[in-house]
Design an enzyme around this catalytic site. Sequence first.
Site, PDB file in Angstrom:
ATOM      1  N   ARG A 234      51.459 -28.993  -4.542  1.00 44.90           N
ATOM      2  CA  ARG A 234      51.568 -27.567  -4.260  1.00 44.90           C
ATOM      3  C   ARG A 234      53.037 -27.186  -4.252  1.00 44.90           C
ATOM      4  O   ARG A 234      53.920 -28.037  -4.316  1.00 44.90           O
ATOM      5  CB  ARG A 234      50.871 -27.169  -2.952  1.00 44.90           C
ATOM      6  CG  ARG A 234      50.681 -28.191  -1.888  1.00 44.90           C
ATOM      7  CD  ARG A 234      51.911 -28.562  -1.111  1.00 44.90           C
ATOM      8  NE  ARG A 234      52.667 -27.402  -0.708  1.00 44.90           N
ATOM      9  CZ  ARG A 234      53.967 -27.367  -0.611  1.00 44.90           C
ATOM     10  NH1 ARG A 234      54.687 -28.433  -0.895  1.00 44.90           N
ATOM     11  NH2 ARG A 234      54.593 -26.285  -0.229  1.00 44.90           N
ATOM     12  N   GLY A 235      53.275 -25.879  -4.248  1.00 44.35           N
ATOM     13  CA  GLY A 235      54.615 -25.364  -4.471  1.00 44.35           C
ATOM     14  C   GLY A 235      54.719 -24.969  -5.926  1.00 44.35           C
ATOM     15  O   GLY A 235      54.411 -25.765  -6.820  1.00 44.35           O
ATOM     16  N   ALA A 236      55.129 -23.727  -6.184  1.00 44.13           N
ATOM     17  CA  ALA A 236      55.068 -23.191  -7.545  1.00 44.13           C
ATOM     18  C   ALA A 236      55.751 -24.071  -8.588  1.00 44.13           C
ATOM     19  O   ALA A 236      55.163 -24.372  -9.630  1.00 44.13           O
ATOM     20  CB  ALA A 236      55.645 -21.773  -7.564  1.00 44.13           C
TER      21      ALA A 236
ATOM     22  N   ASN B 237      54.468 -14.948  -1.411  1.00 47.73           N
ATOM     23  CA  ASN B 237      54.680 -16.287  -0.845  1.00 47.73           C
ATOM     24  C   ASN B 237      53.539 -16.589   0.121  1.00 47.73           C
ATOM     25  O   ASN B 237      52.644 -15.770   0.339  1.00 47.73           O
ATOM     26  CB  ASN B 237      56.038 -16.356  -0.136  1.00 47.73           C
ATOM     27  CG  ASN B 237      56.446 -17.784   0.184  1.00 47.73           C
ATOM     28  OD1 ASN B 237      56.374 -18.663  -0.675  1.00 47.73           O
ATOM     29  ND2 ASN B 237      56.871 -18.031   1.401  1.00 47.73           N
ATOM     30  N   LYS B 238      53.556 -17.765   0.692  1.00 46.81           N
ATOM     31  CA  LYS B 238      52.484 -18.216   1.569  1.00 46.81           C
ATOM     32  C   LYS B 238      52.165 -17.176   2.635  1.00 46.81           C
ATOM     33  O   LYS B 238      53.067 -16.522   3.168  1.00 46.81           O
ATOM     34  CB  LYS B 238      52.878 -19.537   2.216  1.00 46.81           C
ATOM     35  CG  LYS B 238      51.783 -20.193   3.045  1.00 46.81           C
ATOM     36  CD  LYS B 238      50.519 -20.434   2.219  1.00 46.81           C
ATOM     37  CE  LYS B 238      50.753 -21.284   1.001  1.00 46.81           C
ATOM     38  NZ  LYS B 238      49.554 -21.447   0.163  1.00 46.81           N
TER      39      LYS B 238
ATOM     40  N   GLN C 222      51.351 -26.362   6.243  1.00 50.84           N
ATOM     41  CA  GLN C 222      52.365 -26.942   5.359  1.00 50.84           C
ATOM     42  C   GLN C 222      53.716 -27.089   6.054  1.00 50.84           C
ATOM     43  O   GLN C 222      54.475 -28.009   5.760  1.00 50.84           O
ATOM     44  CB  GLN C 222      52.523 -26.088   4.099  1.00 50.84           C
ATOM     45  CG  GLN C 222      51.314 -26.090   3.181  1.00 50.84           C
ATOM     46  CD  GLN C 222      50.409 -24.895   3.425  1.00 50.84           C
ATOM     47  OE1 GLN C 222      50.311 -24.401   4.549  1.00 50.84           O
ATOM     48  NE2 GLN C 222      49.764 -24.410   2.386  1.00 50.84           N
TER      49      GLN C 222
ATOM     50  N   ASP D 272      56.141 -17.949  -4.694  1.00 50.24           N
ATOM     51  CA  ASP D 272      55.289 -18.386  -5.803  1.00 50.24           C
ATOM     52  C   ASP D 272      55.342 -17.422  -6.978  1.00 50.24           C
ATOM     53  O   ASP D 272      54.974 -17.785  -8.083  1.00 50.24           O
ATOM     54  CB  ASP D 272      53.845 -18.535  -5.320  1.00 50.24           C
ATOM     55  CG  ASP D 272      53.677 -19.750  -4.428  1.00 50.24           C
ATOM     56  OD1 ASP D 272      53.162 -20.767  -4.908  1.00 50.24           O
ATOM     57  OD2 ASP D 272      54.081 -19.686  -3.257  1.00 50.24           O
TER      58      ASP D 272
ATOM     59  N   ARG E  44      44.758 -22.420 -10.033  1.00 46.40           N
ATOM     60  CA  ARG E  44      45.325 -21.568  -8.981  1.00 46.40           C
ATOM     61  C   ARG E  44      45.942 -20.334  -9.634  1.00 46.40           C
ATOM     62  O   ARG E  44      46.729 -20.476 -10.581  1.00 46.40           O
ATOM     63  CB  ARG E  44      46.374 -22.307  -8.144  1.00 46.40           C
ATOM     64  CG  ARG E  44      45.809 -23.499  -7.372  1.00 46.40           C
ATOM     65  CD  ARG E  44      46.722 -23.927  -6.250  1.00 46.40           C
ATOM     66  NE  ARG E  44      46.732 -22.951  -5.174  1.00 46.40           N
ATOM     67  CZ  ARG E  44      47.621 -22.964  -4.179  1.00 46.40           C
ATOM     68  NH1 ARG E  44      48.585 -23.855  -4.155  1.00 46.40           N
ATOM     69  NH2 ARG E  44      47.564 -22.056  -3.223  1.00 46.40           N
TER      70      ARG E  44
END
Length: 356
Positions: A56-58, A257-258, A206, A247, A99
Amino acid sequence: MLDTSKLKADSLVRAVRWENRELFLLDQTRLPGEVIEERQETVQQVWESIKALKVRGAPAIGIAGAYGLLVALREKLDLSQGDFMEEVRAQAAYLDSSRPTAVNLGWALRRLVKKAEEADDKSPRALFEVLVAEAEAIHQEDRMLCRGMGVHGAPLIKEGMGVLTHCNAGALATSELGTALAPMYVAQSQGINFRVYADETRPLLQGARLTSWELQQSGIDVTLITDNMAAHIMSQGLVDLVIVGTDRVAANGDVANKIGTMGVAILANYFGIPFYVACPSSTIDFDTAHGKDIPIEERDGDEVCEFGARRTAPPGMKTRNPAFDVTPNALVAGLITEKGIIRAPYVETLAKTFQG
């Protein structure tokens, strides 16, 4: 030039590893309890690893997607040229469906498809070599992007500062130093003493599982707080700066973002704390004019109804579980990029910096 020999982050485990034409992904769902790397046998496994947030993480998703396309194609080299190109496009589309919010995934896959379409030699084996080189180039470019963000963002961090971050935008989310954490690693290498407050980042934690672990491993002074403690910590004068990742950045500077990031930005604005977003150019989406047009992933409600392995909500409870939110550009003090810190008006400055 950044002297990486002084960066303790270099010793961190890598989220994505490509070795001897095999793809290995760190299963981040098991951190911090277990450090387990999984060899990706099939494209379906790569798709599931991205969907399940094992990677995960763009930026890391984009790199994993690029290598995932190679995993999908390596057993199809005996197809005809036409059938192989059909597989390139079909498997890229399949991986892109894992995603929707992070722009890097589609960006990397489109880049590989275009490279194959433009190649002079269309034989499957020759095309595969072209795609291997392009995927490896994306991986190396991300390392340089991370270092650039680290160099340009580090001067924001002064001696004795408190820096708050949300979710994980470090080495675990990229190829090397991260985005939001890159300035912290560079500042650390320069001997600057500062402290970091890491939001736990519900519902998948996270910040608690990844950011606090990563920073602790590197020797940075880190304190873990729950998401609803951020306002109190800010009110005590303990936070001087906020740096988060993203992201996707829309053409007008709105930032996805998250989930919870927008709340942090609103709090920072209220308390007069600069709110910065670290974003490589690969995360800027000029085809999306405004943040309202960014697709927001809605995940399974069980993530909200559970904490750890324990059910914490009544059976049959209705939920909402958006994985991201969009922070309006008016709340963003600056975008930390590999080319420097970009400031408002973002429509003009982003276009001038990256399209001019």
